[in-house]
Scaffold this active site. Structure first.
Site, short mmCIF file in Angstrom:
data_model
loop_
_atom_site.label_atom_id
_atom_site.label_comp_id
_atom_site.label_asym_id
_atom_site.label_seq_id
_atom_site.Cartn_x
_atom_site.Cartn_y
_atom_site.Cartn_z
CE LYS A 221 -4.25 -1.97 1.82
NZ LYS A 221 -5.24 -2.04 2.89
NE ARG A 256 -7.45 -8.49 1.45
CZ ARG A 256 -7.07 -7.72 0.42
NH1 ARG A 256 -6.07 -6.89 0.54
NH2 ARG A 256 -7.71 -7.81 -0.73
C1 PT1 Z 1 -7.65 -4.55 3.96
C2 PT1 Z 1 -8.00 -4.58 2.57
C3 PT1 Z 1 -9.08 -5.42 2.20
N1 PT1 Z 1 -7.38 -3.82 1.64
C4 PT1 Z 1 -9.35 -6.11 4.44
N2 PT1 Z 1 -9.73 -6.18 3.14
C5 PT1 Z 1 -7.78 -3.87 0.35
N3 PT1 Z 1 -10.00 -6.86 5.38
C6 PT1 Z 1 -8.84 -4.72 -0.02
C7 PT1 Z 1 -3.12 2.22 -0.93
O1 PT1 Z 1 -3.07 3.11 -0.08
O2 PT1 Z 1 -6.67 -3.78 4.41
N4 PT1 Z 1 -8.33 -5.31 4.84
N5 PT1 Z 1 -9.47 -5.47 0.89
C8 PT1 Z 1 -7.07 -3.03 -0.70
N6 PT1 Z 1 -7.31 -1.63 -0.46
C9 PT1 Z 1 -6.32 -0.66 -0.64
C10 PT1 Z 1 -6.34 0.50 0.13
C11 PT1 Z 1 -5.28 -0.86 -1.52
C12 PT1 Z 1 -5.31 1.43 0.04
C13 PT1 Z 1 -4.25 0.08 -1.65
C14 PT1 Z 1 -4.25 1.23 -0.86
O3 PT1 Z 1 -2.24 2.05 -1.79
#
Ligand code: PT1
Length: 285
Positions: A221, A256
């Site tokens: 991220k 995850r």
């Molecule tokens: C997470 C999660 C998810 N993240 C759970 N499920 C994502 N339970 C999808 C960035 O800042 O943390 N927990 N499902 C993916 N979401 C992101 C959010 C991907 C922020 C990238 C960023 O780069």
């Protein structure tokens, strides 16, 4: 703490790895290369061989600025992959969805748990999850993916996240979801500035003492990319593993991740440290 799925259970005394399987064409770190059932199977097989304990299947991208998806599109992407993986692998399958119809169809197709970045707040999601009798991960987000990074604001981020998650857990229990079926997730990157994310990580121990297993997702991220100055997601792998390790040290039970092999190695080192600590305690007693 033990996660009880319908046909098996997972002891969280050992920290567990949830491998990310994106079936989204616009997915943030794999460019949608796993967008067919065949490539999804290959990717899942690789993650399982590397030590994934759960496979998290998502059809909707929830990364910042992602565009929403129709229920039909989400069903078309996710259900064939759930069916194919359920037929081939014994590894528990998680559905990364906020859509009640996807929850119903996905569990019917063989998925074992629900991972909802909207914490069952979509209309009908809470009742649907309660009717399915599977573990549910409740995640905190400030706002929807499309606008959540525009102006995140908190007085005290960790306190507000904890307050939200405990309130949602109470509502889930009132709706009939067993307390021991709930998992909490602070939602790194979801409506948070870099500083907010590190405040959450620094204080994670508190969230981990509330009686619920904690799941964290920070793999590749921007909170990682920002502090190591790595604009490309593939340059964030080692730092992501280090950050996941810091979360597990603070009590997180499920991580995850995209990069299962490197995460498995760091958990093995952590395990060796904990074993040595126990051996010393025995020797001194
Ligand atoms: C997470 C999660 C998810 N993240 C759970 N499920 C994502 N339970 C999808 C960035 O800042 O943390 N927990 N499902 C993916 N979401 C992101 C959010 C991907 C922020 C990238 C960023 O780069």
């Amino acid at each position: 703490m033990i996660l009880n799925f319908k046909t098996q259970s997972l002891d969280l005394a050992t920290p567990r790895i949830m491998g990310i399987l994106n079936v989204t064409p616009d997915s943030f770190s794999d460019g949608g290369e796993h967008n067919t059932v065949a490539t999804a199977i290959d990717h899942a097989a690789k993650m399982i061989a590397e030590g994934a304990d759960i496979i998290d299947i998502g059809g909707e991208s929830t990364r910042p600025f992602a565009t929403p998806l129709s229920t039909t599109q989400e069903l078309e992407r996710v259900i064939p992959v759930v069916e194919a993986l359920h037929a081939r692998f014994a590894t528990p399958l998680s559905l990364d969805t906020s859509t009640p119809e996807v929850m119903r169809a996905g569990i019917a197709a063989g998925a074992d748990m629900i991972n909802d970045a909207r914490a069952l707040q979509r209309p009908g999601a809470l009742a649907m999850a309660a009717s399915l009798h599977v573990p549910v991960c409740l995640m905190h987000s400030q706002g929807e993916p499309q606008q959540m990074q525009v102006s995140p604001h908190y007085i005290h981020c960790p306190a507000e996240v904890t307050h939200f998650l405990l309130a949602r857990a109470a509502q889930c229990e009132q709706a009939g979801i067993a307390r021991d079926q709930l998992i909490l997730d602070p939602g790194f990157g979801f409506g948070k500035r870099v500083q907010h994310n590190y405040e959450l990580l620094a204080s994670l121990e508190h969230l981990c003492t509330l009686g619920y297993p904690v799941l964290i997702g920070l793999s590749r991220k921007s909170m990682i990319g920002k502090v190591i100055d790595a604009p490309q997601v593939h340059d964030r792998i080692a730092a992501s593993a280090a950050a996941a390790m810091l979360c597990v040290e603070r009590g997180a039970r499920i991580v995850r991740v995209h990069d299962v092999a490197v995460t498995k190695q760091m958990l093995q080192v952590l395990q060796a440290v904990q074993n040595a600590k126990k051996a010393l305690e025995v020797a001194c007693s």
